[in-house]
Design a protein around this motif. Structure first.
Motif, PDB file in Angstrom:
ATOM      1  N   GLU A  36       1.023  -1.211   0.147  1.00 38.37           N
ATOM      2  CA  GLU A  36      -0.207   0.028   0.042  1.00 38.37           C
ATOM      3  C   GLU A  36       0.941   1.241  -0.049  1.00 38.37           C
ATOM      4  O   GLU A  36       0.483   2.277  -0.719  1.00 38.37           O
ATOM      5  N   ASN A  81      -4.185   6.742   8.563  1.00 35.51           N
ATOM      6  CA  ASN A  81      -4.763   5.901   9.588  1.00 35.51           C
ATOM      7  C   ASN A  81      -4.189   4.586   9.719  1.00 35.51           C
ATOM      8  O   ASN A  81      -5.044   3.478   9.973  1.00 35.51           O
ATOM      9  N   LYS A  82      -3.067   4.293   9.449  1.00 42.12           N
ATOM     10  CA  LYS A  82      -2.406   3.096   9.600  1.00 42.12           C
ATOM     11  C   LYS A  82      -1.174   3.153  10.507  1.00 42.12           C
ATOM     12  O   LYS A  82      -0.280   4.206  10.577  1.00 42.12           O
ATOM     13  N   GLU A 100      -4.346  -1.232  10.677  1.00 40.75           N
ATOM     14  CA  GLU A 100      -5.381  -0.207   9.919  1.00 40.75           C
ATOM     15  C   GLU A 100      -6.424   0.477  10.910  1.00 40.75           C
ATOM     16  O   GLU A 100      -7.491  -0.491  11.385  1.00 40.75           O
ATOM     17  N   ASP A 103     -11.344   4.830   8.970  1.00 43.38           N
ATOM     18  CA  ASP A 103     -11.096   5.605   7.913  1.00 43.38           C
ATOM     19  C   ASP A 103     -11.017   6.920   8.137  1.00 43.38           C
ATOM     20  O   ASP A 103     -12.136   7.706   7.892  1.00 43.38           O
TER      21      ASP A 103
END
Length: 132
Positions: A36, A81-82, A100, A103
């Motif tokens: 990612e 947000n990770k 994670e 969101d």
């Protein structure tokens, strides 16, 4: 970090380097190993070739681990947000986990003595707690 190590995190280069107390680099971890992150950085290079993307938004070190708040752009939407966790074992940085969160966009965090992530939601300026 803990008087034994120093670590360096590149602002425009997604790399974490680990140095001993006598300033010898003993290990590094390329954040591009995380798919990612790799996708986000490569997309940024394509969209804006004369700029760079700051992957690591905040860092916290505790208990032989380095916690990194990671930003990505899934589907072109900025998210922070990770949490990526690197552990230090025998002078080697290793990926331990990749969490994670909801969101949202988070700005800063710490890890408390209970092992919880205490993190600030940028939009609401509220503190949120996550079990890890």
């Amino acid at each position: 970090y803990d008087g034994m190590y120093y670590f360096v995190i590149g602002k425009g280069l997604p790399l974490v380097q680990l140095y001993t107390s006598d300033f010898k680099m003993v290990s590094s971890f390329n954040l591009m190993e995380i798919e990612e992150i790799k996708t986000t950085v490569e997309q940024q290079k394509t969209d804006k070739p004369n700029s760079y993307f700051v992957v690591v938004q905040d860092v916290y070190a505790a208990g032989g681990k380095i916690f990194l708040l990671i930003a990505t752009k899934p589907e072109g939407r900025f998210r922070s947000n990770k949490i990526l966790v690197l552990k230090i074992t025998n002078n080697i940085l290793e990926l331990e986990n990749f969490y994670e969160l909801d969101d949202k966009i988070y700005s800063t965090f710490c890890v408390n003595k209970k092992g919880q992530i205490v993190i600030v939601n940028s939009r609401s300026s509220a503190i949120e707690i996550y079990e890890i």
